[in-house]
Design a protein around this motif. Structure first.
Motif, mmCIF file in Angstrom:
data_model
loop_
_atom_site.group_PDB
_atom_site.id
_atom_site.type_symbol
_atom_site.label_atom_id
_atom_site.label_comp_id
_atom_site.label_asym_id
_atom_site.label_seq_id
_atom_site.Cartn_x
_atom_site.Cartn_y
_atom_site.Cartn_z
ATOM 1 N N SER A 1 0.846 -1.189 0.000
ATOM 2 C CA SER A 1 0.000 0.000 0.000
ATOM 3 C C SER A 1 0.882 1.240 0.000
ATOM 4 C CB SER A 1 -0.898 0.005 1.248
ATOM 5 O OG SER A 1 -1.612 1.220 1.340
ATOM 6 N N ASN A 2 0.502 2.240 -0.816
ATOM 7 C CA ASN A 2 1.189 3.529 -0.837
ATOM 8 C C ASN A 2 0.127 4.626 -0.804
ATOM 9 O OD1 ASN A 2 3.009 5.602 -1.040
ATOM 10 N ND2 ASN A 2 3.593 5.189 -3.166
ATOM 11 N N PRO A 3 -0.567 4.769 0.337
ATOM 12 C CA PRO A 3 -1.737 5.662 0.403
ATOM 13 C C PRO A 3 -1.413 7.124 0.130
ATOM 14 C CG PRO A 3 -1.041 4.975 2.604
ATOM 15 C CD PRO A 3 -0.274 4.145 1.639
ATOM 16 N N LEU A 4 -0.198 7.560 0.353
ATOM 17 C CA LEU A 4 0.167 8.959 0.109
ATOM 18 C C LEU A 4 0.819 9.147 -1.256
ATOM 19 C CD1 LEU A 4 1.742 9.984 3.550
ATOM 20 C CD2 LEU A 4 -0.636 10.186 2.807
ATOM 21 N N ASP A 5 0.930 8.061 -2.036
ATOM 22 C CA ASP A 5 1.712 8.114 -3.274
ATOM 23 C C ASP A 5 3.079 8.740 -2.993
ATOM 24 O OD1 ASP A 5 -0.214 6.926 -4.902
ATOM 25 O OD2 ASP A 5 -1.245 8.826 -5.207
ATOM 26 N N GLU B 1 9.944 1.727 -4.365
ATOM 27 C CA GLU B 1 11.326 1.331 -4.607
ATOM 28 C C GLU B 1 12.047 1.021 -3.294
ATOM 29 O OE1 GLU B 1 9.701 3.352 -8.024
ATOM 30 O OE2 GLU B 1 9.847 3.983 -5.912
ATOM 31 N N LYS B 2 11.753 1.803 -2.252
ATOM 32 C CA LYS B 2 12.355 1.539 -0.946
ATOM 33 C C LYS B 2 11.912 0.186 -0.399
ATOM 34 C CE LYS B 2 13.461 6.078 0.962
ATOM 35 N NZ LYS B 2 14.865 5.694 1.302
ATOM 36 N N ILE B 3 10.616 -0.128 -0.584
ATOM 37 C CA ILE B 3 10.114 -1.441 -0.150
ATOM 38 C C ILE B 3 10.863 -2.550 -0.872
ATOM 39 C CG2 ILE B 3 8.139 -2.992 -0.263
ATOM 40 C CD1 ILE B 3 7.726 -1.108 1.940
ATOM 41 N N GLN C 1 14.368 -2.835 0.459
ATOM 42 C CA GLN C 1 14.377 -3.475 1.775
ATOM 43 C C GLN C 1 14.234 -4.984 1.637
ATOM 44 O OE1 GLN C 1 14.340 -2.399 5.236
ATOM 45 N NE2 GLN C 1 15.327 -0.581 4.415
ATOM 46 N N ARG C 2 13.381 -5.418 0.743
ATOM 47 C CA ARG C 2 13.179 -6.865 0.560
ATOM 48 C C ARG C 2 14.435 -7.524 0.002
ATOM 49 N NH1 ARG C 2 7.021 -6.111 -1.693
ATOM 50 N NH2 ARG C 2 6.033 -6.183 0.371
ATOM 51 N N GLU C 3 15.076 -6.841 -0.941
ATOM 52 C CA GLU C 3 16.273 -7.421 -1.534
ATOM 53 C C GLU C 3 17.406 -7.493 -0.522
ATOM 54 O OE1 GLU C 3 19.358 -6.649 -5.268
ATOM 55 O OE2 GLU C 3 17.585 -5.386 -5.020
ATOM 56 N N ARG C 4 17.593 -6.420 0.264
ATOM 57 C CA ARG C 4 18.708 -6.381 1.212
ATOM 58 C C ARG C 4 18.489 -7.293 2.412
ATOM 59 N NH1 ARG C 4 20.440 -2.878 4.138
ATOM 60 N NH2 ARG C 4 18.666 -1.485 4.376
ATOM 61 N N SER C 5 17.241 -7.358 2.869
ATOM 62 C CA SER C 5 16.975 -8.101 4.109
ATOM 63 C C SER C 5 16.566 -9.547 3.880
ATOM 64 C CB SER C 5 15.866 -7.393 4.906
ATOM 65 O OG SER C 5 14.622 -7.506 4.236
ATOM 66 N N GLY C 6 16.058 -9.833 2.686
ATOM 67 C CA GLY C 6 15.525 -11.171 2.452
ATOM 68 C C GLY C 6 14.192 -11.396 3.131
ATOM 69 N N LEU C 7 13.573 -10.316 3.627
ATOM 70 C CA LEU C 7 12.292 -10.397 4.324
ATOM 71 C C LEU C 7 11.190 -9.830 3.449
ATOM 72 C CD1 LEU C 7 13.562 -8.992 7.754
ATOM 73 C CD2 LEU C 7 13.232 -11.400 7.162
#
Length: 865
Positions: free
Chosen positions: A311-315, A321-323, A326-332
């Motif tokens: 969800s990006n309610p504020l656009d 891209e940050k999400i 984060q997924r790529e770096r953390s594996g989460l």
């Protein structure tokens, strides 16, 4: 010297001449390393320099385009090192190529002594420094140095000089193939992880064979056989985005960074240290997979809602891209992982927040996953455990993030209405909107030691109101002291404590299973899958009820190992604690001082009410804590009123009596003078009564009987107690106890003074020990008010009929309990046994009464007075 190290010896040509078993022994001398063989610096230099690929193999730089020819390879690597580290060293590339480089980890006082013989032996010497202050002025001006880094309030020079990763990185950066330590007892010399990593990289490590001198030679430190590189499989990324600089191919498999001191450590070493930083001692943050592996039964975890729409309610620009980053770096996938599992065979819905993903911030997906976890738990009739770790609301989602606090709180309320337990565990950090919602809404709120817990961040507080914060502010210990959490639990004991809490909250109306303290401990001891359902045949139920009587001698079996809570677990005291002569003398002196102040003198008449008063006040009389030890199994103390403080005069928690869960609330005077002062001599503050009220509410919610142990001269009277509503707190206890739908048994152990005692004595069954007393006021206060003469206290005690026999005759209590051949302090075991037997029998008598009958019986009991 590290026990894992051994020693080898080379001749002057650098050839291995013998192993430890056949090498000649070093000469005996003061401070010698026993059974160590040593060799001279020139032998070390020649042995290192005789290998043409030493620089290329041991520097670890793996310079691109290294020629095949050994001599050219050495020069090529030297030039590569020079271009990498610059002109820090006043040595030509040719000299560096010709000489083995040695990184020296030495104190300033040893630096001068090292440089001349090392350079004379043909070594290219580099000295490690910290903030360029590790060496004296002369050394800094004349010696080549490598700066290991800057010290911080968390990281001292000694920590940097002794950090494996820092030293290995320095050796790689400056092209060293040898490392010299100035003492065989230096931290690195005794660190098997350092020696293992050094050996893996081809680095040879030396220390003086004799403390304080190099003239007797050097020994090489090696890992012991079988102590080779240890692989720790992990998909974990570098924390906080840090990238490795030593052997990148190892990546996160072997290194982990402490979030407090920022130093890197061998991952296996951190595991061996109980996930504590070896340098600063900080408990390390765990990923959800690590937390789940340490907590639930092996193979029992089934993940729920692994992926949910973003969800990006504020656009918000760049947020998707940050999400993804984060997924790529953390594996989460997100900042929380949820699912179903078992702990000691007990089913549970579990959620674990991830501080490594956006610092555990709560956005729409986090709120949705936690709420969905709770709703599914309601559907499947499961208790819920959530490990909290969060920096607060996720700013990129604005007001929608704020709404997650309300969403999850609504789900928690639905769980409460379903009479299912909700247990939260606060880990580092738990702050902001998570603290202000579900983290603090648990029926039981636990925390890990030293976890950061708070609402507003410390920087925000300082910047907003310019207030200096006290030492230890917003820690788990701070929260415990201020009554905000139930207990602090060591990580090593978390699984055991959660298992006991789940068992204590297991549905009482489940006819297919008997859950007892011992069954849970047995399941924990033998592992997952050992716990099973037990058919409740009549004979099995009778056997369960006889459990305590048949195993009286071993009633507290394995308690110390079972559920210790940091500084808060109530088990057996240290051997001889209560009998300590110094404590007894101090208590006796205090009692004599108080007696002199009263102005009361004369002989105490045998069998009089005043004699009972003196016995009830005897400083050696067993306190409530002793009775809990003898009556309750697996007792876990719970703390705090969740609003202001934790009152030590009220000792309360959960445990088992005859195999049945109970809530225990007791007034505790303390076992020695220091303890008595801390517990206010058993005179509860308002927050003590509010703590007891909180536990009564929790007991009623889960249908758990209540045991109250009364021993107080009265509620604390003082300005602060009045300011915080002492009368209100007692009144709230009385009215709530009047309507409790669970059995309540109260026993007066010593003094029962005024409303402070009655606040725990509105029971279905009320008993007194033989030498206990119960009165509207202390005899001194009674005499002072009515006769203006405190010295007439013995007469007042007789007039008030406050001894147990007189109180029984008035019908205020149901029974007088024998203390044995003499008073309880002379034979505590007999006194405890009498109380235990009465409590068990009372619960059996009340077991068949419905909730409505329990309320009616209790109210009719007190209506007759």
């Amino acid at each position: 010297m590290a026990k894992s190290s051994k020693y080898i010896s080379f001749d002057a040509a650098g050839k291995l001449v013998s192993d430890e078993a056949t090498a000649p022994e070093a000469p005996e001398a003061e401070g010698a390393l026993k059974s160590a063989v040593s060799y001279a610096l020139d032998a070390i230099a020649e042995a290192a320099g005789s290998l043409p690929d030493t620089a290329a193999a041991l520097i670890g730089a793996k310079a691109p385009g290294t020629p095949e020819d050994p001599e050219e390879a050495v020069l090529h690597v030297a030039r590569h090192v020079r271009s990498t580290i610059g002109d820090d060293f006043a040595v030509s590339p040719e000299m560096r190529a010709a000489k083995p480089r040695a990184l020296v980890i030495a104190s300033a006082k040893n630096a001068r002594a090292f440089v001349v013989p090392m350079e004379a032996a043909g070594l290219d010497v580099v000295f490690a420094t910290v903030d360029n202050r590790s060496l004296d002025g002369f050394a800094r001006r004349t010696l080549p140095t490598y700066n290991l880094g800057l010290t911080t309030p968390q990281v001292s020079a000694d920590l940097l000089m002794g950090n494996i990763y820092t030293v290995l990185s320095a050796a790689k950066a400056c092209g060293a193939s040898l490392i010299f330590l100035d003492s065989a007892t230096a931290p690195l010399a005794e660190d098997r992880y350092f020696l293992r990593h050094a050996a893996k990289r081809g680095l040879r490590v030396f220390a003086p064979a004799f403390e304080g001198t190099m003239r007797m030679g050097w020994v090489e430190l090696l890992t012991a056989e079988g102590d080779g590189a240890c692989s720790v499989p992990s998909e974990a990324p570098w924390e906080e985005g840090a990238a490795p600089t030593v052997d990148d191919d190892e990546g996160p498999t072997h290194w982990r960074r402490c979030h407090k001191c920022k130093l890197f450590f061998d991952k296996q070493e951190m595991i061996d240290e109980g996930h504590r930083c070896p340098a600063c001692g900080t408990l390390q943050r765990l990923r959800s997979d690590e937390r789940i592996a340490a907590t639930v039964d092996a193979g029992s975890f089934e993940e729920w809602n692994a992926q949910m729409p973003d969800s990006n309610p504020l656009d918000f620009p760049g947020y998707p891209e940050k999400i993804a980053d984060q997924r790529e770096r953390s594996g989460l996938e997100e900042a929380v992982c949820t699912g179903r599992a078992t702990i000691a065979g007990l089913p549970v819905a579990i959620g674990v927040m991830e501080s490594g993903f956006f610092m555990g911030s709560m956005g729409h997906v986090v709120g949705e996953k936690v709420a969905a976890l709770i709703d599914r738990a309601i559907e499947e009739r499961l208790p819920v455990v959530v490990f909290c770790a969060s920096g607060g609301a996720r700013m990129q989602e604005g007001l929608i993030s704020l709404m997650q606090m309300a969403k999850v709180s609504c789900a928690v309320e639905r769980l409460s209405q379903a009479k299912l337990p909700f247990i939260t565990v606060l880990t580092d950090p738990t702050t902001g909107g998570v603290t202000a919602s579900f983290a603090m809404q648990g029926d039981i709120v636990l925390a890990e030691p030293n976890a950061l817990i708070g609402f507003a961040g410390q920087r925000v507080i300082r910047d907003t109101i310019k207030q200096e914060l006290p030492e230890g502010f917003q820690t788990a210990e701070f929260a415990l002291e201020h009554g905000l959490i139930d207990a602090i639990v060591e990580r090593s004991q978390m699984r055991s404590v959660l298992a006991q809490l789940l068992a204590l909250h297991a549905p009482a109306d489940d006819p297919t299973r008997i859950v007892t303290y011992h069954s849970v401990m047995d399941a924990l001891s033998v592992g997952a899958g050992a716990y099973g359902s037990v058919d409740v045949a009549p004979e099995a139920r009778e056997e369960n009820e006889r459990l305590g009587a048949e195993e009286e001698a071993g009633f507290l079996r394995n308690l110390a190992e079972a559920v210790p809570v940091v500084g808060e677990f109530i088990g057996k005291p240290e051997e001889g604690e209560e009998a300590d002569a110094a404590d007894r003398r101090e208590l006796e002196r205090h009692a004599r001082r108080e007696a002199r102040k009263s102005g009361i003198s004369g002989e105490v008449e045998a069998g009089s009410a005043w004699e009972s008063v003196q016995i009830a006040r005897n400083v050696h009389r067993p306190t409530a804590r002793r009775y809990i030890e003898g009556i309750v199994e697996g007792f876990i103390e719970l703390h705090g009123d969740r609003a202001f403080a934790d009152d030590g005069a009220i000792l309360a928690g959960l445990g088992w009596i005859s195999g049945h869960p109970v809530t225990v609330i007791a007034q505790e005077k303390g076992v020695n003078l220091t303890d008595r002062v801390a517990r206010n001599f058993g005179c509860p503050q308002p927050e003590g009564y509010r703590k007891s009220l909180r536990l009564m509410r929790e007991a009623q919610k889960f249908g758990r009987p209540i045991l109250c142990l009364v021993d107080t001269q009265g509620a604390f009277c003082g300005t602060e107690a009045e300011e915080r509503g002492q009368g209100n707190a007692i009144a709230d206890n009385l009215v709530f106890m009047a309507g409790l739908t669970v059995p309540v048994v109260s026993v007066l152990l010593g003094e029962g003074g005024s409303g402070g005692a009655l606040a725990l004595a509105v029971g279905n069954r009320v008993a007194m020990q033989e030498h206990a007393v119960y009165s509207v006021l202390s005899p001194e206060g009674f005499a002072s008010i009515l006769w203006k003469d405190r010295s007439r206290a013995p007469e007042a005690a007789q007039a008030m009929k406050m001894d147990a026999a007189s109180v029984l005759a008035c019908g205020v209590i149901d029974a007088v309990l024998s203390e044995g051949e003499g008073p309880a302090h002379e034979n505590p075991d007999e006194a405890v046994a009498a109380v235990r037997d009465y409590v068990r029998e009372a619960y059996k008598e009340l077991a068949d009464l419905s909730p409505e009958e329990l309320v009616r019986q209790r109210q009719e009991r007190f209506a007759q007075f």
